[in-house]
Design a protein around this motif. Structure first.
Motif, PDB file in Angstrom:
ATOM      1  N   ARG A 108       3.527  -1.419  14.015  1.00 34.55           N
ATOM      2  CA  ARG A 108       3.211  -2.185  15.235  1.00 34.55           C
ATOM      3  C   ARG A 108       2.774  -3.601  14.834  1.00 34.55           C
ATOM      4  N   SER A 109       2.074  -3.701  13.729  1.00 36.77           N
ATOM      5  CA  SER A 109       1.649  -5.015  13.231  1.00 36.77           C
ATOM      6  C   SER A 109       2.815  -5.775  12.611  1.00 36.77           C
ATOM      7  N   PHE A 110       3.665  -5.052  11.861  1.00 36.67           N
ATOM      8  CA  PHE A 110       4.792  -5.652  11.139  1.00 36.67           C
ATOM      9  C   PHE A 110       6.057  -4.825  11.442  1.00 36.67           C
ATOM     10  N   PRO A 111       6.725  -5.051  12.573  1.00 34.71           N
ATOM     11  CA  PRO A 111       7.863  -4.214  12.973  1.00 34.71           C
ATOM     12  C   PRO A 111       9.034  -4.222  11.985  1.00 34.71           C
ATOM     13  N   ASP A 112       9.169  -5.305  11.213  1.00 31.03           N
ATOM     14  CA  ASP A 112      10.279  -5.393  10.259  1.00 31.03           C
ATOM     15  C   ASP A 112       9.826  -5.086   8.825  1.00 31.03           C
ATOM     16  N   TRP A 113       8.724  -4.360   8.681  1.00 28.96           N
ATOM     17  CA  TRP A 113       8.167  -4.048   7.354  1.00 28.96           C
ATOM     18  C   TRP A 113       9.223  -3.394   6.468  1.00 28.96           C
ATOM     19  N   ASN A 114       9.320  -3.886   5.248  1.00 26.81           N
ATOM     20  CA  ASN A 114      10.291  -3.346   4.303  1.00 26.81           C
ATOM     21  C   ASN A 114       9.642  -3.249   2.924  1.00 26.81           C
ATOM     22  N   THR A 132       7.798  -4.396  -3.796  1.00 29.49           N
ATOM     23  CA  THR A 132       7.520  -5.609  -3.037  1.00 29.49           C
ATOM     24  C   THR A 132       7.661  -5.268  -1.566  1.00 29.49           C
ATOM     25  N   SER A 133       6.653  -5.654  -0.781  1.00 27.75           N
ATOM     26  CA  SER A 133       6.654  -5.389   0.659  1.00 27.75           C
ATOM     27  C   SER A 133       6.740  -6.712   1.410  1.00 27.75           C
ATOM     28  N   THR A 134       7.573  -6.718   2.443  1.00 27.73           N
ATOM     29  CA  THR A 134       7.721  -7.916   3.273  1.00 27.73           C
ATOM     30  C   THR A 134       7.682  -7.510   4.741  1.00 27.73           C
ATOM     31  N   GLY A 135       7.288  -8.443   5.571  1.00 26.04           N
ATOM     32  CA  GLY A 135       7.268  -8.188   7.003  1.00 26.04           C
ATOM     33  C   GLY A 135       6.763  -9.400   7.768  1.00 26.04           C
ATOM     34  N   THR A 136       7.004  -9.399   9.065  1.00 30.62           N
ATOM     35  CA  THR A 136       6.558 -10.472   9.944  1.00 30.62           C
ATOM     36  C   THR A 136       5.480  -9.920  10.861  1.00 30.62           C
ATOM     37  N   ARG A 148       3.023 -14.274  13.656  1.00 30.08           N
ATOM     38  CA  ARG A 148       4.471 -14.374  13.506  1.00 30.08           C
ATOM     39  C   ARG A 148       4.858 -14.939  12.136  1.00 30.08           C
ATOM     40  N   LYS A 149       3.957 -14.774  11.188  1.00 31.14           N
ATOM     41  CA  LYS A 149       4.221 -15.229   9.823  1.00 31.14           C
ATOM     42  C   LYS A 149       4.856 -14.107   9.017  1.00 31.14           C
ATOM     43  N   LYS A 150       5.782 -14.499   8.170  1.00 31.02           N
ATOM     44  CA  LYS A 150       6.417 -13.556   7.260  1.00 31.02           C
ATOM     45  C   LYS A 150       5.549 -13.486   6.002  1.00 31.02           C
ATOM     46  N   VAL A 151       5.255 -12.258   5.585  1.00 30.18           N
ATOM     47  CA  VAL A 151       4.430 -12.055   4.390  1.00 30.18           C
ATOM     48  C   VAL A 151       5.255 -11.356   3.312  1.00 30.18           C
ATOM     49  N   ASN A 152       4.776 -11.504   2.084  1.00 31.02           N
ATOM     50  CA  ASN A 152       5.444 -10.933   0.918  1.00 31.02           C
ATOM     51  C   ASN A 152       4.350 -10.547  -0.075  1.00 31.02           C
ATOM     52  N   ILE A 153       4.176  -9.240  -0.311  1.00 31.69           N
ATOM     53  CA  ILE A 153       3.134  -8.813  -1.249  1.00 31.69           C
ATOM     54  C   ILE A 153       3.705  -7.828  -2.264  1.00 31.69           C
ATOM     55  N   ARG A 154       2.972  -7.695  -3.351  1.00 30.27           N
ATOM     56  CA  ARG A 154       3.333  -6.719  -4.386  1.00 30.27           C
ATOM     57  C   ARG A 154       2.357  -5.552  -4.305  1.00 30.27           C
ATOM     58  N   GLU A 155       2.894  -4.362  -4.561  1.00 33.19           N
ATOM     59  CA  GLU A 155       2.068  -3.157  -4.492  1.00 33.19           C
ATOM     60  C   GLU A 155       2.420  -2.206  -5.633  1.00 33.19           C
ATOM     61  N   VAL A 156       1.484  -1.307  -5.919  1.00 34.28           N
ATOM     62  CA  VAL A 156       1.697  -0.201  -6.850  1.00 34.28           C
ATOM     63  C   VAL A 156       1.161   1.045  -6.165  1.00 34.28           C
ATOM     64  N   ALA A 157       1.872   2.152  -6.313  1.00 34.31           N
ATOM     65  CA  ALA A 157       1.404   3.418  -5.749  1.00 34.31           C
ATOM     66  C   ALA A 157       1.669   4.531  -6.756  1.00 34.31           C
ATOM     67  N   ILE A 158       0.736   5.449  -6.808  1.00 35.47           N
ATOM     68  CA  ILE A 158       0.846   6.633  -7.655  1.00 35.47           C
ATOM     69  C   ILE A 158       0.873   7.838  -6.723  1.00 35.47           C
ATOM     70  N   PHE A 159       1.865   8.691  -6.905  1.00 39.94           N
ATOM     71  CA  PHE A 159       2.028   9.877  -6.068  1.00 39.94           C
ATOM     72  C   PHE A 159       1.895  11.124  -6.926  1.00 39.94           C
ATOM     73  N   ARG A 160       1.316  12.170  -6.359  1.00 36.44           N
ATOM     74  CA  ARG A 160       1.297  13.492  -6.995  1.00 36.44           C
ATOM     75  C   ARG A 160       2.072  14.426  -6.080  1.00 36.44           C
ATOM     76  N   LEU A 161       3.008  15.177  -6.652  1.00 30.76           N
ATOM     77  CA  LEU A 161       3.881  16.039  -5.863  1.00 30.76           C
ATOM     78  C   LEU A 161       3.798  17.487  -6.321  1.00 30.76           C
ATOM     79  N   ASN A 188       4.927 -19.084   4.904  1.00 38.28           N
ATOM     80  CA  ASN A 188       6.285 -18.626   5.200  1.00 38.28           C
ATOM     81  C   ASN A 188       6.783 -17.544   4.238  1.00 38.28           C
ATOM     82  N   GLY A 189       5.972 -16.505   4.085  1.00 32.27           N
ATOM     83  CA  GLY A 189       6.385 -15.389   3.244  1.00 32.27           C
ATOM     84  C   GLY A 189       6.169 -15.612   1.770  1.00 32.27           C
ATOM     85  N   GLN A 190       5.521 -16.709   1.411  1.00 28.84           N
ATOM     86  CA  GLN A 190       5.229 -16.978   0.004  1.00 28.84           C
ATOM     87  C   GLN A 190       3.741 -16.830  -0.230  1.00 28.84           C
TER      88      GLN A 190
END
Length: 193
Positions: A108-114, A132-136, A148-161, A188-190
């Motif tokens: 809802r905050s970032f409808p185009d989140w990728n 890398t995650s991006t969204g407006t 209405r700003k485009k953002v671009n961030i880096r992330e790390v996630a650890i999963f246990r399955l 502007n996404g930077q």
């Protein structure tokens, strides 16, 4: 050939395994058993490799379908009912409904989140991704009105399955970088300098 058999014979001595160098039939049976053991051991390795591959596929599917497309129904297939997410910042999420609510709110905050996975590593019951995650920002996010700003961030996630489902996650997003981008009007996404 005889040197190999002596080595084989000494390896099995005292093991209770009866080895005979005189009977060709027994030799063939023993070599067949040895080959069977090698196949079983190799099969276990292949099975382990298959589990790692399955675990990677589950995590990649979560990133592609749940987070990047907002397909909440896929959470039922990919997450355990006992799922827990630990975030460095922010609340802990629990259960399949918890992940669905967080993803829905975030989208809802970032409808185009990728989320684009850059690296994936699997070992044992863990999968680690760097992405890398991006969204407006089209909706409120952490008290910040839509920019209405485009953002671009880096992330790390650890999963246990376990049993092909995600049961635990540790999330390490660059929340500071995300908030800085939302506060500065010229990013502007930077990432801000």
């Amino acid at each position: 050939m005889r040197a190999w058999m002596r080595t084989f014979d000494s390896a099995w001595s005292g093991s209770g395994f009866v080895y005979s160098t005189g009977n060709p039939f027994q030799m063939k049976i023993q070599l067949l058993l040895l080959a069977l053991c090698a196949i079983v051991i190799g099969g276990c390795s292949t099975s382990h490799s298959g589990i790692l591959s399955t675990n990677k596929s589950v995590v990649l599917r979560s990133e592609a379908e749940l987070w990047s497309k907002g397909n909440l129904a896929v959470a039922d297939e990919l997450y355990s009912p006992t799922f827990v997410c630990h975030f460095v910042v922010g609340p802990e999420w629990q259960g399949v409904q918890g992940i669905k609510e967080v993803v829905a709110q975030h989208r809802r905050s970032f409808p185009d989140w990728n989320e684009k996975v850059e690296d994936i590593i699997a070992e044992g019951d863990r999968v680690v991704i760097r992405f890398t995650s991006t969204g407006t920002q089209e909706g409120e996010f952490q008290g910040i009105a839509p920019t209405r700003k485009k953002v671009n961030i880096r992330e790390v996630a650890i999963f246990r399955l376990a049993d092909g489902k995600i049961i635990e996650q540790w999330g390490l997003p660059d929340l500071h970088g995300l908030l800085e981008q939302l506060k500065h009007s010229d990013t502007n996404g930077q990432r801000p300098k």
